[in-house]
Design a protein around this motif. Structure first.
Motif, PDB file in Angstrom:
ATOM      1  N   ASP A 138       0.821  -1.209   0.000  1.00  0.00           N
ATOM      2  CA  ASP A 138       0.000   0.000   0.000  1.00  0.00           C
ATOM      3  C   ASP A 138       0.856   1.261   0.000  1.00  0.00           C
ATOM      4  OD1 ASP A 138      -2.799  -1.116   0.415  1.00  0.00           O
ATOM      5  OD2 ASP A 138      -1.773  -1.986   2.141  1.00  0.00           O
ATOM      6  N   ASP A 155       6.156  -0.874  -9.509  1.00  0.00           N
ATOM      7  CA  ASP A 155       5.534  -2.152  -9.821  1.00  0.00           C
ATOM      8  C   ASP A 155       5.166  -2.928  -8.559  1.00  0.00           C
ATOM      9  OD1 ASP A 155       5.776  -1.640 -12.514  1.00  0.00           O
ATOM     10  OD2 ASP A 155       7.574  -2.860 -12.785  1.00  0.00           O
ATOM     11  N   LYS A 158       0.307  -1.984  -4.989  1.00  0.00           N
ATOM     12  CA  LYS A 158      -1.006  -2.468  -5.412  1.00  0.00           C
ATOM     13  C   LYS A 158      -1.823  -1.284  -5.940  1.00  0.00           C
ATOM     14  CE  LYS A 158      -2.299  -4.076  -1.394  1.00  0.00           C
ATOM     15  NZ  LYS A 158      -3.104  -4.593  -0.250  1.00  0.00           N
ATOM     16  N   VAL A 159      -2.922  -1.541  -6.568  1.00  0.00           N
ATOM     17  CA  VAL A 159      -3.805  -0.467  -7.021  1.00  0.00           C
ATOM     18  C   VAL A 159      -4.278   0.321  -5.799  1.00  0.00           C
ATOM     19  CG1 VAL A 159      -6.001   0.083  -8.117  1.00  0.00           C
ATOM     20  CG2 VAL A 159      -4.531  -1.700  -9.078  1.00  0.00           C
ATOM     21  N   GLY A 160      -4.129   1.637  -5.870  1.00  0.00           N
ATOM     22  CA  GLY A 160      -4.417   2.497  -4.726  1.00  0.00           C
ATOM     23  C   GLY A 160      -3.202   2.756  -3.861  1.00  0.00           C
ATOM     24  N   ARG A 162       0.575   4.062  -2.705  1.00  0.00           N
ATOM     25  CA  ARG A 162       1.272   5.350  -2.817  1.00  0.00           C
ATOM     26  C   ARG A 162       2.768   5.180  -2.545  1.00  0.00           C
ATOM     27  NH1 ARG A 162      -2.597   3.882   0.388  1.00  0.00           N
ATOM     28  NH2 ARG A 162      -1.981   5.130   2.194  1.00  0.00           N
ATOM     29  N   ARG A 180      -0.734   4.642  -7.616  1.00  0.00           N
ATOM     30  CA  ARG A 180      -1.074   3.671  -8.657  1.00  0.00           C
ATOM     31  C   ARG A 180      -2.590   3.546  -8.769  1.00  0.00           C
ATOM     32  NH1 ARG A 180       0.690   0.118 -11.914  1.00  0.00           N
ATOM     33  NH2 ARG A 180       2.861   0.375 -11.328  1.00  0.00           N
ATOM     34  N   GLY A 181      -3.104   3.786  -9.959  1.00  0.00           N
ATOM     35  CA  GLY A 181      -4.528   3.634 -10.234  1.00  0.00           C
ATOM     36  C   GLY A 181      -4.779   2.439 -11.129  1.00  0.00           C
ATOM     37  N   GLN A 182      -6.035   2.225 -11.472  1.00  0.00           N
ATOM     38  CA  GLN A 182      -6.384   1.120 -12.355  1.00  0.00           C
ATOM     39  C   GLN A 182      -5.761   1.280 -13.733  1.00  0.00           C
ATOM     40  OE1 GLN A 182      -7.965  -1.608 -11.724  1.00  0.00           O
ATOM     41  NE2 GLN A 182      -9.128  -1.285  -9.832  1.00  0.00           N
ATOM     42  N   GLN A 183      -5.622   2.516 -14.189  1.00  0.00           N
ATOM     43  CA  GLN A 183      -5.169   2.770 -15.550  1.00  0.00           C
ATOM     44  C   GLN A 183      -3.704   3.197 -15.649  1.00  0.00           C
ATOM     45  OE1 GLN A 183      -7.312   1.950 -17.919  1.00  0.00           O
ATOM     46  NE2 GLN A 183      -8.776   1.493 -16.275  1.00  0.00           N
ATOM     47  N   VAL A 185      -0.147   5.211 -13.355  1.00  0.00           N
ATOM     48  CA  VAL A 185       0.444   5.831 -12.174  1.00  0.00           C
ATOM     49  C   VAL A 185       0.444   7.347 -12.342  1.00  0.00           C
ATOM     50  CG1 VAL A 185       2.521   6.020 -10.754  1.00  0.00           C
ATOM     51  CG2 VAL A 185       1.905   3.819 -11.761  1.00  0.00           C
TER      52      VAL A 185
END
Length: 209
Positions: A138, A155, A158-160, A162, A180-183, A185
């Motif tokens: 996270d 890398d 995880k998604v979300g 920082r 990091r977002g779904q689509q 960074v």
């Protein structure tokens, strides 16, 4: 030396006055014994506005800069964190209720800080800093400066997740926050800072004839 009193002065004069308003973070900084992250003969320097050496060239980040980095991360209890070349930050995050791993490439650093990290519940990992231990974090933070965007570290989020680091290519660097977002960074610049460069990630000098 009264380290508890020095710790309070540090928080009052180096942290709060620099717009670090997160009360949980302030409490964690007041609780973690920063002096124990230095060899005994240098413990007196833990609370000065300098970057004292832990071991092997690894240094403590200025309390002002680190507290601003950590506040930008918006770390939450129960999250997982990786502190790369950042043992003191690891302990502060653990006090905030995170599950923290501290990664170092030089075992000499853990010779100094290993005992206090264990007491704070931080897992110590000795591995090259260019490749994070495991992944799915996270939060990632580093107390040294890096030359630019470190893809291997991103890398490991995880998604979300920082990551807060200082990117430095000259005398003064820029603290930045990646999310990091779904689509992809995103990147946001935070403030100027100039911690020592992380030697392992520094580009090799090029000599021209």
């Amino acid at each position: 030396m009264d380290f508890a009193a020095a710790r309070k002065v540090m928080v009052d004069s180096q942290v709060r006055v620099n717009d670090v308003t997160d009360r949980a973070l302030q409490a964690a900084l007041l609780a973690v014994p920063r002096e124990r992250f230095l060899p005994a003969e240098r413990a007196y320097s833990a609370y000065a506005e300098i970057e004292p050496e832990i071991a092997g060239g690894r240094k403590l980040m200025l309390a002002r800069d680190l507290s601003k980095l950590l506040m930008a991360l918006d770390a939450r209890p129960g999250e997982t964190a990786l502190a790369i070349a950042a043992p003191y930050a690891a302990a502060v995050l653990a006090r905030l209720g995170l599950e923290v791993s501290a990664q170092e490439s030089d075992a000499a650093v853990f010779d100094v800080v290993g005992e206090v990290l264990a007491e704070e519940g931080v897992r110590a990992v000795t591995a090259p800093l260019s490749a994070p231990a495991e992944g799915g974090y996270d939060v990632i933070v580093c107390e040294a400066a890096v030359p630019g965007r470190v893809e291997a570290w991103l890398d490991a989020l995880k998604v979300g997740g920082r990551m807060a680091v200082v990117e430095r290519a000259g005398p003064v660097g820029k603290a930045v926050l990646y999310v990091r977002g779904q689509q992809g960074v995103s990147r946001r610049e935070l403030f100027n800072a100039a911690p020592p460069m992380l030697a392992e990630l520094s580009p090799l000098p090029i000599f021209a004839l």
